[in-house]
Design an enzyme around this catalytic site. Structure first.
Site, short mmCIF file in Angstrom:
data_model
loop_
_atom_site.label_atom_id
_atom_site.label_comp_id
_atom_site.label_asym_id
_atom_site.label_seq_id
_atom_site.Cartn_x
_atom_site.Cartn_y
_atom_site.Cartn_z
N SER A 69 0.83 -1.20 0.00
CA SER A 69 0.00 0.00 0.00
C SER A 69 0.87 1.25 0.00
O SER A 69 1.67 1.45 -0.90
CB SER A 69 -0.97 -0.04 1.18
OG SER A 69 -1.92 0.99 1.09
N ASP B 285 -1.03 1.47 -4.75
CA ASP B 285 -1.85 0.35 -5.22
C ASP B 285 -3.28 0.77 -5.51
O ASP B 285 -4.14 -0.07 -5.78
CB ASP B 285 -1.80 -0.82 -4.23
CG ASP B 285 -2.53 -0.54 -2.94
OD1 ASP B 285 -2.43 0.60 -2.44
OD2 ASP B 285 -3.19 -1.45 -2.41
N ASP C 13 -5.91 1.97 -3.90
CA ASP C 13 -7.13 1.72 -3.14
C ASP C 13 -7.50 2.92 -2.26
O ASP C 13 -8.61 2.98 -1.76
CB ASP C 13 -7.04 0.43 -2.32
CG ASP C 13 -5.92 0.43 -1.29
OD1 ASP C 13 -5.14 1.40 -1.23
OD2 ASP C 13 -5.81 -0.57 -0.55
#
Length: 591
Positions: free
Chosen positions: A163, A324, A326
């Protein structure tokens, strides 16, 4: 200072190696050890503290997977710890899932060091079990992995990502057949199978050539992208005519050296957003994240270059996604003309209000909004205003995904889910937070408000005026290593043994202990159950809708303390937050 482990122990009068040194010697003497890792071990010789930290314990596989520093050792991310995790996952899938070998597992990866290599290693171990791996042919966002599990009908998915962690980290996230992060119960069983793999150095695997010869390995990409974009087009709240109109919203977008670039631009183009300026330096998939201190849109420094470009182009909004893809951050113009980075709570409230105000009222009675226990109560107020029920989950988007899955049985309708840490989900064709969906909807929302002569900042002030001035904050204390873990445990134990009756001048109304699944009303002493999974969290509900929540992080060596207040204006809210934070800081550091 407490030592991690004793360096040497006495046994029957002899000096013998401690456990960590035994494991280290096993790695050091392993003839087939990966050359790069072998060289790193040689460089670490003589540095006892470094070696001990790399070998004193196994890298923790938590409720969603594992995350750690790259390097040699059982407490590091490397091909051997990845192989061991995959081996355990494969053993679990073969027993607990149907048609495992035919359905397979989809694997994706982001822009970090070793991400593609770990994805290939994942496929090689799956192949040794006869399980068909589907591997993305290029780096892709995490939400695409979630979507791919559902689109391909695989039994699971694996995403190689850390992340927004620093460059020296990588991670291994597991998704179930619904496309959501594995639940705590699933994780617990998988951990059992991982622990049953005795030697991480000798896990069986196939070579890439062997998998291709056996027709086990399938590369995926454009087909899934296209299917995702087709679903993405459906999240709009615009009527067909408005969808086809060219939008004059001026956007600056930065993917922060990650995976979001192509899909965000294509998603915006589908709705005819053509005035999109990309921060060119940050489109490079750079694992060092060299243009930012941290590739985290939660931290305002990540927007430095976007702000500069926004000022040059007179942009209406700035969009930033983490590596990533998100998490999403947005900056909007304030009354002075400067850019203000909205918090996750603020952007979530704005998107929720936009969605509900543009939905058919007849459909909202069965709609459900999902948020975590540390997310602002402003969302609940907004949902109540539209007659929509709010459901709280534990911290972590996996719990939101799990709740959506249950709606299939209850007949309830998911309408929006979000958490304070910049994670949002608009449509459940993915089952994890999705910065691509969020970037497109946030742009549509900004365009809507621009047509009303307002910025997103103006729209936020309108929400505060209607529902109250909600402010939130968080502080964290990083405590690494075994000693740090013990200190975190001690803080939580003290909080439970000596419960607070007053925080920052406000009386505690009731205490929620999620480890005990119990809510205690202070005035009467009455207790009632909390219908959520057990977790090591304590939350204090205070006077005037204020609250404090203490929670050890599940992915980092930190203990976090969250705060929320509701006041008549910003100044009062800032003052109240400062009082709460000062009080809790003293308590945490005193322990």
């Amino acid at each position: 200072m407490i030592e991690f482990h004793q360096k040497m122990v006495m046994q029957k009068g002899e000096v013998v190696m401690s456990d960590w040194e035994t494991v280290y010697e096993k790695w050091r003497s392993y003839e087939s050890l990966n050359p790069a890792l072998k060289q790193e071990l040689e460089n670490m010789e003589g540095h006892q503290e470094m070696l001990e930290d790399a070998f004193y314990t196994e890298l923790t596989f938590g409720t969603g997977g594992m995350r750690g520093v790259l390097g040699p050792g059982i407490n590091r991310m490397n091909i051997y710890t990845v192989r061991k995790a995959v081996n355990g996952l494969a053993e679990y899938l073969k027993i607990h899932c149907v048609n495992v070998y035919d359905r397979g597992v989809v694997v994706s990866y982001d822009s970090r060091y070793m991400s593609k290599e770990f994805a290939i290693e994942t496929a090689k171990v799956l192949g040794a079990h006869g399980i068909k791996p589907y591997v993305f042919d290029t780096l892709h966002p995490t939400p695409l992995l979630s979507f791919a599990v559902r689109y391909l009908g695989t039994v699971a998915g694996v995403m190689i990502t850390a992340s927004h962690n620093p460059p020296q980290y990588n991670g291994f996230k597991v998704y179930n057949e619904d496309g959501g992060q594995i639940t705590p119960d699933e994780a617990s069983e998988i951990i059992g199978y991982i622990n049953g793999t005795e030697d991480e150095l000798t896990v069986p695997y196939l070579t890439q050539e062997e998998m291709e010869e056996q027709d086990l390995l399938t590369w995926v990409g454009q087909e899934i992208d296209n299917a995702y974009l087709e679903q993405l087009e459906g999240i709009t709240k615009l009527d067909p005519e408005a969808q086809n109109d060219d939008k004059d919203l001026q956007i600056v977008f930065t993917p922060l050296h990650g995976t979001a670039h192509d899909l965000v631009l294509k998603g915006l183009k589908q709705l005819n957003f053509h005035q999109v300026n990309v921060v060119a330096e940050q489109t490079v998939a750079d694992p060092d994240f060299s243009t930012v201190e941290s590739p985290n849109p939660e931290e305002h420094q990540a927007f430095t270059k976007a702000i500069k470009q926004g000022e040059q182009t007179d942009a209406d909004i700035l969009i930033g996604t983490d590596p990533d893809a998100d998490r999403l951050g947005i900056a909007a113009k304030d009354p002075s003309g400067s850019y203000t980075v909205l918090t996750g709570n603020q952007l979530g409230a704005l998107m929720l209000d936009y969605i509900l105000s543009h939905s058919d009222p007849a459909l909202l009675g069965n709609a459900r909004m999902l948020k975590t226990i540390v997310t602002s109560e402003l969302g609940r107020k907004i949902a109540d205003n539209y007659g929509v029920k709010t459901i709280n989950t534990l911290t972590g988007f996996k719990y939101i995904g799990e709740k959506i899955r249950k709606f299939d049985a209850t007949g309830e309708t998911f309408i929006f889910g979000y958490e304070e840490s910049y994670g949002y989900l608009i449509s459940d064709f993915t089952r994890d937070k999705d910065a691509v969906q969020s970037a497109v909807l946030a742009s549509e929302m900004a365009d809507y408000w621009k047509k009303q002569g307002k910025t997103l900042f103006d729209a936020l002030q309108q929400l505060y005026k209607t529902h109250g001035y909600y402010l939130e904050d968080m502080m964290s204390l990083t405590l690494k290593g075994k000693e740090g873990s013990e200190m975190i445990a001690s803080i939580m134990e003290t909080i439970r043994k000596e419960p607070l009756m007053e925080i920052g001048g406000l009386q505690v109304q009731y205490v929620e202990d999620y480890l005990l699944s119990e809510r205690k009303v202070i005035e009467t002493g009455r207790t009632e159950p909390i219908e959520l999974p057990k977790e090591n969290v304590v939350k204090y509900m205070l006077d005037y809708e204020s609250w404090v929540c203490l929670r050890p992080s599940g992915t980092e060596p930190k203990i976090k303390c969250y705060f929320g207040v509701c006041e008549a204006n910003e100044e009062a809210g800032i003052s109240r937050l400062a009082d709460l934070k000062a009080h809790m800081e003293k308590i945490i550091h005193h322990v």
